[in-house]
Enzyme design. Structure first.
Site, PDB file in Angstrom:
ATOM      1  N   ASN A   9       6.138   1.433  10.846  1.00 54.91           N
ATOM      2  CA  ASN A   9       5.176   1.911   9.849  1.00 54.91           C
ATOM      3  C   ASN A   9       4.054   2.622  10.602  1.00 54.91           C
ATOM      4  O   ASN A   9       3.257   1.973  11.260  1.00 54.91           O
ATOM      5  CB  ASN A   9       4.649   0.697   9.057  1.00 54.91           C
ATOM      6  CG  ASN A   9       3.525   1.067   8.115  1.00 54.91           C
ATOM      7  OD1 ASN A   9       3.244   2.243   7.886  1.00 54.91           O
ATOM      8  ND2 ASN A   9       2.870   0.051   7.554  1.00 54.91           N
ATOM      9  N   LYS A  11       1.606   4.135   9.382  1.00 50.05           N
ATOM     10  CA  LYS A  11       0.307   4.059   8.670  1.00 50.05           C
ATOM     11  C   LYS A  11      -0.341   5.450   8.668  1.00 50.05           C
ATOM     12  O   LYS A  11       0.363   6.445   8.597  1.00 50.05           O
ATOM     13  CB  LYS A  11      -0.578   2.978   9.300  1.00 50.05           C
ATOM     14  CG  LYS A  11       0.153   1.637   9.416  1.00 50.05           C
ATOM     15  CD  LYS A  11      -0.746   0.485   9.753  1.00 50.05           C
ATOM     16  CE  LYS A  11       0.086  -0.791   9.834  1.00 50.05           C
ATOM     17  NZ  LYS A  11      -0.715  -1.997  10.011  1.00 50.05           N
ATOM     18  N   HIS A  93       2.169  -3.268   0.882  1.00 47.19           N
ATOM     19  CA  HIS A  93       1.595  -3.596   2.192  1.00 47.19           C
ATOM     20  C   HIS A  93       0.196  -4.173   1.978  1.00 47.19           C
ATOM     21  O   HIS A  93      -0.526  -3.748   1.073  1.00 47.19           O
ATOM     22  CB  HIS A  93       1.539  -2.338   3.066  1.00 47.19           C
ATOM     23  CG  HIS A  93       1.221  -2.655   4.496  1.00 47.19           C
ATOM     24  ND1 HIS A  93      -0.063  -2.936   4.911  1.00 47.19           N
ATOM     25  CD2 HIS A  93       2.012  -2.783   5.585  1.00 47.19           C
ATOM     26  CE1 HIS A  93      -0.032  -3.208   6.209  1.00 47.19           C
ATOM     27  NE2 HIS A  93       1.211  -3.126   6.643  1.00 47.19           N
ATOM     28  N   GLU A  95      -2.459  -3.647   3.393  1.00 46.51           N
ATOM     29  CA  GLU A  95      -3.532  -2.632   3.413  1.00 46.51           C
ATOM     30  C   GLU A  95      -3.617  -1.904   2.081  1.00 46.51           C
ATOM     31  O   GLU A  95      -4.703  -1.487   1.675  1.00 46.51           O
ATOM     32  CB  GLU A  95      -3.294  -1.663   4.590  1.00 46.51           C
ATOM     33  CG  GLU A  95      -3.609  -2.341   5.922  1.00 46.51           C
ATOM     34  CD  GLU A  95      -2.770  -1.887   7.098  1.00 46.51           C
ATOM     35  OE1 GLU A  95      -2.168  -0.795   7.036  1.00 46.51           O
ATOM     36  OE2 GLU A  95      -2.712  -2.645   8.096  1.00 46.51           O
ATOM     37  N   GLU A 163       4.403 -10.448   6.346  1.00 44.89           N
ATOM     38  CA  GLU A 163       3.375  -9.968   7.277  1.00 44.89           C
ATOM     39  C   GLU A 163       2.084 -10.754   7.059  1.00 44.89           C
ATOM     40  O   GLU A 163       1.315 -10.427   6.143  1.00 44.89           O
ATOM     41  CB  GLU A 163       3.078  -8.477   7.032  1.00 44.89           C
ATOM     42  CG  GLU A 163       4.237  -7.550   7.294  1.00 44.89           C
ATOM     43  CD  GLU A 163       3.743  -6.149   7.679  1.00 44.89           C
ATOM     44  OE1 GLU A 163       4.159  -5.677   8.739  1.00 44.89           O
ATOM     45  OE2 GLU A 163       2.937  -5.554   6.942  1.00 44.89           O
ATOM     46  N   GLY A 169      -2.209  -5.970  13.544  1.00 47.24           N
ATOM     47  CA  GLY A 169      -3.117  -5.214  14.405  1.00 47.24           C
ATOM     48  C   GLY A 169      -4.031  -6.074  15.263  1.00 47.24           C
ATOM     49  O   GLY A 169      -4.989  -5.577  15.840  1.00 47.24           O
ATOM     50  N   SER A 209       1.944  -7.573  14.697  1.00 45.65           N
ATOM     51  CA  SER A 209       1.858  -7.609  16.157  1.00 45.65           C
ATOM     52  C   SER A 209       3.210  -7.835  16.839  1.00 45.65           C
ATOM     53  O   SER A 209       3.298  -8.537  17.850  1.00 45.65           O
ATOM     54  CB  SER A 209       0.832  -8.656  16.611  1.00 45.65           C
ATOM     55  OG  SER A 209      -0.469  -8.283  16.180  1.00 45.65           O
TER      56      SER A 209
HETATM   57  P1  13P Z   1       1.006  -4.096  13.797  1.00 44.73           P
HETATM   58  O1  13P Z   1       2.409  -4.114  14.336  1.00 44.73           O
HETATM   59  O2  13P Z   1       0.181  -2.974  14.353  1.00 44.73           O
HETATM   60  O3  13P Z   1       0.359  -5.433  13.866  1.00 44.73           O
HETATM   61  O4  13P Z   1       1.131  -3.746  12.230  1.00 44.73           O
HETATM   62  C1  13P Z   1       1.993  -4.483  11.445  1.00 44.73           C
HETATM   63  C2  13P Z   1       2.112  -3.822  10.118  1.00 44.73           C
HETATM   64  O5  13P Z   1       1.201  -3.850   9.317  1.00 44.73           O
HETATM   65  C3  13P Z   1       3.353  -3.106   9.823  1.00 44.73           C
HETATM   66  O6  13P Z   1       3.438  -2.786   8.473  1.00 44.73           O
END
Ligand code: 13P
Length: 247
Positions: A9, A11, A93, A95, A163, A169, A209
């Protein structure tokens, strides 16, 4: 054996020059046991899909609208993602849930729209740090799953990504025991709801992560059928290393 699913992803990262990473990724040897997908920003979707043509790699959108078309400035329908070459759409997601106030009911409608258009939906669920501290992660994930996964879900049109919000992150991950506990719980709920055949066929991904140095351990965890990778998917070398750990 279920085919592993490794999803990157991107983002809100990436412009034309970053397509070099996608080109580099096409060197990843094809493997029938795993499916590798990148969900770039919508502006790169068509170009990346062209790069992946004939390679076995796939693309996906990071979100879609629940409607087929209409007066929704700035939104993208599932049919538009498909038209741009996508095979998947991430929905719900954390976010999107936090930045845009998306509820599980919204997420369910989006997942339904994705499936109807012919995409496979990747439905994301996961508890916040505060919820984990209160030991209510199973309750939170259970509710999100129940309300976000549509009735017509099956192993071909839907995957679930667990997640934990606090692992995204941050470089922090749950212990393998904790990942397995949530995945086992999610599996049980899917089997109870959809029956053993469908419930067991829906792929459960872990996200948060995931890096080359922890991918092997996560891949070997019970009831983990793949992963959803943020930061480490932006670089072809690290994403390829993660994909290899999964198949
Ligand atoms: P990270 O791998 O950067 O922690 O992000 C995970 C994520 O949100 C994937 O959708």
């Amino acid at each position: 054996m279920k085919r592993r699913l490794v999803v990157g992803n991107w983002k809100m990262h990436g412009t034309a020059r970053d397509l070099a990473e996608a080109r580099e990724l096409t060197r990843l040897p094809a493997n029938a046991n795993r499916q590798v997908v990148i969900c770039p920003p919508a502006t790169l979707l068509h170009r990346m899909s062209r790069i992946f043509e004939g390679t076995g790699l796939s693309t996906g959108g990071q979100d879609c609208h629940s409607g087929e078309s209409g007066a929704h400035t700035g939104d993208i329908s599932a049919a538009m993602l498909l038209d741009a070459g996508a095979s998947f759409a991430i929905v719900g997601h954390s976010e999107r849930r936090s930045d845009h106030g998306e509820t599980s009911a919204n997420v369910q409608s989006k997942a339904q729209a994705a499936c109807k258009a012919g995409l496979a939906a990747i439905v994301c669920v996961g508890e916040t740090e505060e919820e984990r501290d209160r030991n209510i992660e199973l309750e939170v994930v259970g509710r999100q799953l129940l309300e976000s996964v549509p009735e017509n879900a099956n192993g071909d049109n839907l995957a679930v990504a667990y997640e934990p919000v606090w692992a995204i992150g941050t470089g922090r991950t749950p212990s393998i025991d904790d990942i397995e506990a949530v995945h086992e719980f999610a599996r049980k709920q899917l089997v109870e709801r959809f029956g053993a055949s469908v419930g067991n066929s829906i792929r459960l991904l872990y996200g948060g992560s995931v890096k080359p140095n922890n991918a092997e351990a996560i891949s070997n965890s019970r009831d983990v059928d793949g992963c959803l990778v943020g930061g480490a998917s932006l670089n072809a070398t690290s994403f390829a290393a993660i994909a290899k750990a999964f198949g």
